[in-house]
Enzyme design. Sequence first.
Site, PDB file in Angstrom:
ATOM      1  CD1 TRP A   1      -3.751  -0.508  -0.859  1.00 46.13           C
ATOM      2  CD2 TRP A   1      -3.959   1.370  -2.068  1.00 46.13           C
ATOM      3  NE1 TRP A   1      -2.592  -0.332  -1.560  1.00 46.13           N
ATOM      4  CE2 TRP A   1      -2.690   0.819  -2.311  1.00 46.13           C
ATOM      5  CE3 TRP A   1      -4.327   2.547  -2.722  1.00 46.13           C
ATOM      6  CZ2 TRP A   1      -1.775   1.391  -3.176  1.00 46.13           C
ATOM      7  CZ3 TRP A   1      -3.413   3.119  -3.583  1.00 46.13           C
ATOM      8  CH2 TRP A   1      -2.152   2.553  -3.807  1.00 46.13           C
TER       9      TRP A   1
ATOM     10  CG  ASP B   1      -8.570   2.420  -6.645  1.00 46.42           C
ATOM     11  OD1 ASP B   1      -8.052   2.216  -7.745  1.00 46.42           O
ATOM     12  OD2 ASP B   1      -7.952   2.315  -5.560  1.00 46.42           O
TER      13      ASP B   1
ATOM     14  CB  ALA C   1      -6.288  -1.595  -8.779  1.00 45.52           C
TER      15      ALA C   1
ATOM     16  CE  LYS D   1      -1.725  -4.842  -7.869  1.00 45.69           C
ATOM     17  NZ  LYS D   1      -1.560  -3.477  -7.390  1.00 45.69           N
TER      18      LYS D   1
HETATM   19  C1  LMR Z   1      -0.907  -3.668  -2.674  1.00 43.75           C
HETATM   20  O1  LMR Z   1      -1.865  -3.212  -2.042  1.00 43.75           O
HETATM   21  O2  LMR Z   1      -0.210  -4.599  -2.251  1.00 43.75           O
HETATM   22  C2  LMR Z   1      -0.572  -3.106  -4.018  1.00 43.75           C
HETATM   23  O3  LMR Z   1      -1.593  -2.276  -4.462  1.00 43.75           O
HETATM   24  C3  LMR Z   1       0.757  -2.475  -4.067  1.00 43.75           C
HETATM   25  C4  LMR Z   1       0.841  -1.135  -3.435  1.00 43.75           C
HETATM   26  O4  LMR Z   1       1.348  -0.208  -4.061  1.00 43.75           O
HETATM   27  O5  LMR Z   1       0.422  -0.959  -2.283  1.00 43.75           O
END
Ligand code: LMR
Length: 387
Positions: free
Chosen positions: A124, A205, A207, A240
């Site tokens: 991410w 993590d 989410a 989410k």
């Molecule tokens: C995403 O990856 O789209 C979400 O987790 C929102 C974010 O804050 O990046």
Amino acid sequence: MIETLAPKAPDPLLKIIKLFRDDPRTDKIDLGVGVYKDSSGATPIMRAVKDAEALLLAGQKTKTYVGQQGDGDFLRLVGQLVFGDANRDLIAIQAVGGTGALRLGCDLLRESGAKRVILPQPCWPNHPSIARAARLEPIDAPFFNLEEQCIDLDALIRSFSRAERGDAVILQACCHNPLGADFSGDQWVALTDALNARGIIPFLDLAYQGFGDGVDKDVAGVRAVLERTPEAVVAVSEAKTFGIYRERVGALYVKTAGNAQQAVMSNLMAIARANYSMPPDHGAAIVREILADEALRQAWRDELDQIRNHITETRKALAAARVHSLPMHLIAEQKGMFSTLPLSEAQVAMLRERHGVYMTDSARINVAGLRRADIPRFLDALAEVTA
Ligand code: LMR
């Protein structure tokens, strides 16, 4: 002094949100930020959330601070949801969203002497930024075989030979963002053994609980790691899972030896105090009300099941399509909101400019944001830019 600041590049994801908002076309398709949309393209508030809010509105008697650790009942109920009975032995603190939990965890690691955090790639895009902000050096590690479109566990484990005792590794617990590729049960065990052998701390993590295989199955990896490892850090986001993105609901859980628990908790409190002092209440109170009440809890689980089924159906529809040599069939095997298509940045830009189809420059698509009615047009656009 302030006037000497050099501008920073916009966050890659937030940049896409802005570009999409500024596009006047009415038939544009948003596959950018990870937000679930139903078949009409709306992100509705869950019924259980609305009911919990009504209860809070009627019953709340004070707006005084919730306390530095946060809402104890929220932490216990979320802990039970994620870890089961193992929750009893964990240190917990409420956080400002999953990002806030990741930052608290990174700051804690840094306080305890850690200097580096391993990030299996691709990760991410906010993970390296959070690590750097906590003065931890992000170290890239191989994780995914792009050719074969699968996790390369051997390569990841081999990369641990360069790690130092006390390094941490951020692992996504389920519904990998941006790949949708998750570890199997056996892979989690092999991975944990390798981490233990090198003294690397797992930092999980979580989410997207409930978006992959279900609320319970999606935490099997977390539970397997915690069972086998002496120390672990887990960041949880409920954005989410409860559809309460803007309420910024998160928590951090830490497993460590019993005699270190007091020191860990006091460090977390000190880190939180210097950042935002005390956590916000509303979102955590919503989650607490839902998890504490059998009927609300069942309504929430039912709606989450519907969301997951909707995503699965969209994945199946995309996987059934033939688009030149794109490996569309793999989309059905991947989990959660995201998949990443093997497209170049130029192709992503063409999709955006010619067809009003928005995704990150890395070609991550938010499958959960694709309306059923838009699938044919999305596939046509994909075919056109990959011809
Ligand atoms: C995403 O990856 O789209 C979400 O987790 C929102 C974010 O804050 O990046």
